[in-house]
Design an enzyme around this catalytic site. Structure first.
Site, mmCIF file in Angstrom:
data_model
loop_
_atom_site.group_PDB
_atom_site.id
_atom_site.type_symbol
_atom_site.label_atom_id
_atom_site.label_comp_id
_atom_site.label_asym_id
_atom_site.label_seq_id
_atom_site.Cartn_x
_atom_site.Cartn_y
_atom_site.Cartn_z
ATOM 1 N N ASP A 77 0.830 -1.215 0.000
ATOM 2 C CA ASP A 77 0.000 0.000 0.000
ATOM 3 C C ASP A 77 0.856 1.253 0.000
ATOM 4 O O ASP A 77 0.423 2.313 -0.444
ATOM 5 C CB ASP A 77 -0.890 0.054 1.243
ATOM 6 C CG ASP A 77 -1.858 -1.108 1.326
ATOM 7 O OD1 ASP A 77 -1.842 -1.949 0.421
ATOM 8 O OD2 ASP A 77 -2.630 -1.164 2.300
ATOM 9 N N ASP A 102 -3.022 5.393 -2.576
ATOM 10 C CA ASP A 102 -2.267 4.292 -1.992
ATOM 11 C C ASP A 102 -1.591 3.580 -3.161
ATOM 12 O O ASP A 102 -2.181 3.448 -4.254
ATOM 13 C CB ASP A 102 -3.197 3.296 -1.282
ATOM 14 C CG ASP A 102 -3.576 3.742 0.127
ATOM 15 O OD1 ASP A 102 -3.238 4.883 0.505
ATOM 16 O OD2 ASP A 102 -4.220 2.954 0.837
ATOM 17 N N HIS A 139 -7.881 -0.489 -3.343
ATOM 18 C CA HIS A 139 -6.755 -1.291 -3.815
ATOM 19 C C HIS A 139 -7.199 -2.225 -4.944
ATOM 20 O O HIS A 139 -8.133 -2.997 -4.798
ATOM 21 C CB HIS A 139 -6.108 -2.078 -2.666
ATOM 22 C CG HIS A 139 -5.674 -1.158 -1.561
ATOM 23 N ND1 HIS A 139 -5.457 -1.575 -0.286
ATOM 24 C CD2 HIS A 139 -5.436 0.187 -1.570
ATOM 25 C CE1 HIS A 139 -5.093 -0.537 0.468
ATOM 26 N NE2 HIS A 139 -5.084 0.545 -0.298
ATOM 27 N N ASP A 186 -5.668 -4.759 -6.164
ATOM 28 C CA ASP A 186 -5.056 -6.089 -6.218
ATOM 29 C C ASP A 186 -5.907 -7.239 -5.659
ATOM 30 O O ASP A 186 -5.396 -8.342 -5.479
ATOM 31 C CB ASP A 186 -3.648 -6.077 -5.598
ATOM 32 C CG ASP A 186 -3.602 -5.566 -4.178
ATOM 33 O OD1 ASP A 186 -4.648 -5.153 -3.659
ATOM 34 O OD2 ASP A 186 -2.505 -5.592 -3.579
ATOM 35 N N CYS A 200 -0.530 -7.999 -1.123
ATOM 36 C CA CYS A 200 -0.485 -6.877 -0.169
ATOM 37 C C CYS A 200 0.746 -6.952 0.726
ATOM 38 O O CYS A 200 1.370 -5.944 1.036
ATOM 39 C CB CYS A 200 -1.693 -6.901 0.758
ATOM 40 S SG CYS A 200 -3.295 -6.972 -0.028
HETATM 41 N N1 ABU Z 1 -5.891 -4.539 0.004
HETATM 42 C C1 ABU Z 1 -6.721 -5.322 -0.825
HETATM 43 C C2 ABU Z 1 -8.108 -5.418 -0.230
HETATM 44 C C3 ABU Z 1 -9.120 -5.525 -1.236
HETATM 45 C C4 ABU Z 1 -10.398 -6.106 -0.729
HETATM 46 O O1 ABU Z 1 -10.762 -5.931 0.443
HETATM 47 O O2 ABU Z 1 -11.086 -6.763 -1.508
#
Ligand code: ABU
Length: 394
Positions: free
Chosen positions: A132, A222, A272, A274, A378
């Protein structure tokens, strides 16, 4: 300044006063994507992690009935920290056993109230997840501004490590994005107050209008909202990244020949990219089936013969307790090269999907570290991947 006065001013330092070496011969910083062969990576640590009070930016992500809204603020239990570290250390060892260099950030302990001229919050967060905070763009590493108040000073955990990289690789550049204020003026405080009374349909409607608690007052992003694909950089607009942040990324990187694109997904809490849209190898993307791309945004991939496959459902109905992330950490993987992927050990269906896509799957026990900031992607930040800056979308 005369070089007589400072004879070493342009030469790397050899040792810190403490005796820890600054210079690591052969260290190389360079990465252009998430799938070329991984040679050097940072893996986060769980030490001293706290659950901070909810802040205007984190508020939208924390479920209305969660004790993380304030009731649970404080240090995480030592038992949970030890177990998360067991997972993270095991993951680091698996990578090292494959010949990948693994660095760990220093342990910091931000247990005291943080107060700046603009805000105050019960504590910092921790040293997870590095993805992040740090963005490796070619031969530079950028420390992101961050939008959670508890994470405002998180970059400090990486400063010594980044200094080593700077001193060891003569081409490596370390940068800090503009620091935000994160005052109440940076947020739509009426949204923050209303959030816990909104239904899922209402939060989704708001998200589709691209209205979030963060305003455009600060430059915010981020690093985990940014997906690197060689010359093309895709940035998710959402809770943690605003349009000013995307404009900054454009102005910073487009003069260097990169092309910056904004992506949006039908997601009521877009945070995010990812666990939403993940590159697997050149020509192949994995898309979260619950978070479709906005209309027209598949075109650049399809026109360039990239295949977009939908991820299978996660193994779990709920994330672990006191976790900020969704169950879709199932698709938050670490790609080691075009044929090898680390997948969380309990995500059997996701492992099978990768197997069918032609990958060797490396199962990694990480679920008990999820609450500390997320999954395998992450929990890491690239330092070096082999390969060059390709043009995948000519
Ligand atoms: N840091 C990725 C979190 C994404 C999600 O909660 O789906």
């Amino acid at each position: 300044v005369s070089n007589d006065l400072y004879p070493n001013a342009s030469a790397p330092l050899e040792r810190k006063d403490s005796g820890v070496p600054y210079v690591r011969p052969g260290l190389h910083v360079e990465s252009y994507n998430d799938f070329d062969p991984l040679r050097h990576v940072i893996v986060g640590i769980a030490d001293n992690q706290h659950i901070p009070e909810a802040c205007p930016a984190s508020n939208e992500k924390i479920p209305a009935d969660s004790p993380m809204r304030g009731g649970k603020a404080g240090r995480r239990t030592q038992e949970s920290i030890d177990r998360a570290n067991e997972c993270l250390n095991g993951f680091a060892k698996q990578l090292e056993d494959r010949g990948i260099i693994v660095d760990r950030p220093g342990a910091v302990d931000w247990h005291e109230r943080i107060t700046t001229p603009d805000f105050t919050i019960s504590s910092g967060f921790g040293v997870m997840p590095p993805r992040d905070c740090l963005l490796t763009m070619g031969k530079s590493i950028l420390m992101a501004p961050m939008s959670f108040r508890s994470r405002y000073f998180e970059y400090l955990a990486y400063v010594d490590l980044l200094r080593e990289y700077f001193e060891s690789d003569p081409e490596c550049l370390i940068e800090q994005a503009p620091r935000p204020r994160l005052s109440d003026d940076s947020f739509r405080m009426d949204y923050v107050a209303a959030y816990e009374h909104l239904s899922d349909a209402e939060t989704m409607a708001r998200s589709l209008r691209k209205e979030y608690s963060t305003k455009e007052t600060d430059i915010l992003f981020d690093a985990a909202d940014i997906m690197r694909l060689g010359k093309d950089i895709f940035v998710q607009h959402g809770l943690t990244t605003n349009l000013a942040g995307i404009r900054w990324i454009k102005r910073r990187y487009e003069p260097q020949g990169y092309r910056v694109h904004t992506l949006s997904f039908e997601d009521n809490h877009p945070i995010h990219i990812d666990a939403t849209f993940c590159p697997l190898r050149p020509g192949l993307m994995l898309l979260n089936p619950n978070r479709p791309l906005f209309k027209g945004q598949r075109e650049i991939f399809e026109k360039n013969d990239w295949q977009i496959v939908e991820a299978v459902n996660p193994a779990w109905d709920n994330p672990p307790p006191l976790c900020y992330s969704s169950t879709w950490l199932s698709m938050n993987t670490l790609i080691l090269d075009h044929k090898t992927v680390c997948v969380e050990a309990s995500e059997k269906a996701q492992q099978e999907q990768f197997d069918k896509l032609g990958f060797e799957v490396v199962p990694v026990d990480l679920r008990d570290a999820y609450a500390f900031g997320g999954g395998l992607h992450c929990a890491t930040a690239d330092v070096w991947r082999e390969g060059t800056c390709e043009d995948y979308f000519p």
